[in-house]
Structure formats: structure tokens, C-alpha cells
Design an enzyme around this catalytic site. Sequence first.
Site, PDB file in Angstrom:
ATOM      1  N   LYS A 296      13.355  38.201  50.904  1.00 34.30           N
ATOM      2  CA  LYS A 296      14.232  37.223  51.531  1.00 34.30           C
ATOM      3  C   LYS A 296      14.736  37.760  52.859  1.00 34.30           C
ATOM      4  O   LYS A 296      15.335  38.831  52.928  1.00 34.30           O
ATOM      5  CB  LYS A 296      15.438  36.903  50.642  1.00 34.30           C
TER       6      LYS A 296
ATOM      7  N   ASP B 245      15.719  32.406  54.374  1.00 34.21           N
ATOM      8  CA  ASP B 245      16.950  31.802  53.870  1.00 34.21           C
ATOM      9  C   ASP B 245      17.964  31.625  55.001  1.00 34.21           C
ATOM     10  O   ASP B 245      18.836  32.465  55.205  1.00 34.21           O
ATOM     11  CB  ASP B 245      17.520  32.692  52.756  1.00 34.21           C
TER      12      ASP B 245
ATOM     13  N   LYS C  99      19.698  28.526  55.444  1.00 33.01           N
ATOM     14  CA  LYS C  99      20.725  27.557  55.006  1.00 33.01           C
ATOM     15  C   LYS C  99      21.124  26.620  56.149  1.00 33.01           C
ATOM     16  O   LYS C  99      22.313  26.469  56.476  1.00 33.01           O
ATOM     17  CB  LYS C  99      21.949  28.286  54.461  1.00 33.01           C
TER      18      LYS C  99
ATOM     19  N   ASP D  90      23.262  20.806  59.716  1.00 31.21           N
ATOM     20  CA  ASP D  90      23.647  20.170  60.968  1.00 31.21           C
ATOM     21  C   ASP D  90      23.221  18.706  60.873  1.00 31.21           C
ATOM     22  O   ASP D  90      22.789  18.253  59.812  1.00 31.21           O
ATOM     23  CB  ASP D  90      22.963  20.880  62.154  1.00 31.21           C
TER      24      ASP D  90
ATOM     25  N   THR E 126      27.395  30.975  45.862  1.00 35.31           N
ATOM     26  CA  THR E 126      27.875  31.757  44.719  1.00 35.31           C
ATOM     27  C   THR E 126      29.196  32.459  44.994  1.00 35.31           C
ATOM     28  O   THR E 126      29.830  32.969  44.071  1.00 35.31           O
ATOM     29  CB  THR E 126      26.825  32.809  44.308  1.00 35.31           C
TER      30      THR E 126
ATOM     31  N   ARG F 179      22.107  43.781  46.905  1.00 33.08           N
ATOM     32  CA  ARG F 179      22.849  45.037  46.830  1.00 33.08           C
ATOM     33  C   ARG F 179      22.530  45.922  45.634  1.00 33.08           C
ATOM     34  O   ARG F 179      22.535  47.155  45.781  1.00 33.08           O
ATOM     35  CB  ARG F 179      24.349  44.744  46.922  1.00 33.08           C
TER      36      ARG F 179
END
Length: 227
Positions: free
Chosen positions: A33, A59, A61, A64, A118, A207
Amino acid sequence: MNKNPIILALDADDKHSAKRMFDETKNNIGLVKLGLEFIYNFGLEEVKNYILEKPVFLDLKLHDIPNTVSSALKPIAKLGVEMTTIHLLGGSKMVSESKKILEGEGSKTKLLGVTILTSHDDISELGIDKKIQDEVLKLAELGLKNGADGLVCSPHEIKLIRKEFGNDFILVVPGIRLLEINNDDQSRIATPKQALEDGANYLVIGRPITKSHNPKEATQKIFESII
């Protein structure tokens, strides 16, 4: 399991460190990603160096007005990435126009609609007077009805979405953590095995791998826990 569902979230501000992390872990991941931090630092051209070795989940996102999002998707469509994202809060026209652009460019890139991030555990501050799960279902329906190939949701909504809409679409799930990892800024989380059992197709993991003392070993451990 027919394919590796692990998506390595490779957000970095150093090109060489990012590539080193990718090289250390690529044998134990299914996709990589590349998100806003990566693109703002290195640009779309750098994505091509990863596509040569692994499918890329771009990714960004996008959110607009429909015309602006559609225009932004044109160069993305030509890259050859596996999947890319738009925010479903942009509305039905933004979703349908985005899908038309990808199809018009002859792209095989899958369009995923992001439901609720999330990091949110309370959406009332956004002016949404609903429970998170209800809003996620509403956005999921909007996305799927208007051409999205799949959805991005937290682990907490996987079962609800599958029950309501079935299995004939992609479900990408961030907020994946190992039991020994602190929650940090993710509020709605789950372990890799639990998310897959609930119905996720892909797991976005950052992470727990990138902050590990041994990223290669971390990805091996995660993969072995789900096979």
C-alpha cells in the site's frame, strides 16, 4: 487460502528506507500500500518501481467534487495499480463518475470506497447523527450500487457488511494489530486471523511490521498465523 491477503502499508518519507523495508518483507506480503505520505514525498512515478515487483494498492482516499476526482483518476488509471480508493462520503455521483473514468481508460484498477476511517470512534462530531455501524452500512450500499468494486471498512463492520451485501465484492480492512501492539491512533481494530475469519479479503498492516525490530520476521509471523 489461495493468495496472500497481507497488504504492507509502506508510508515513509525516505525513499531508500521505504525500498529497504519493501525488499525485506516482499516475500511474505501479497500487495504493497502506497498512500498520501509516500506520494507527496516521491510522486506517482515512484509507484512504478513497486508495480514491477508487487501489486500496488494506491490508497489516496480521493474526496472532492466528481469532476475533480475523475480528473485525478485519469493518470492513476494509466499506472496499472491493483486498487485505489475514494471516500464514499463524496456521494453517489462521485463514485459512478470515478468508475466510468477507470473503465473509459481501459484500466483494470479496482475502485474501493472508504466508509468510515478506523480512527473514528464517535462520528457525532462530524455532524452524523448515527451509530458508526449504521453509517458504514449506508455508505457501503451507496458505493456498491454506484459501481465500486469493493469497500474499505474497520474490522468491526466486516460481519455486518457481509451479512447485508454478501461476498461478491472486495473487502479491504485496515486497523489490523497484533495482540502485543498498542492501539495507537486506531480505535476499531482486530487481529489478522479474526478479520479474515469474519470475511475480509485483504488486511492492511503497517506499524506492526514497519515499527518492528525485525520487519521480515514480523511479516513471516503474521503470515504463519493466518495460513
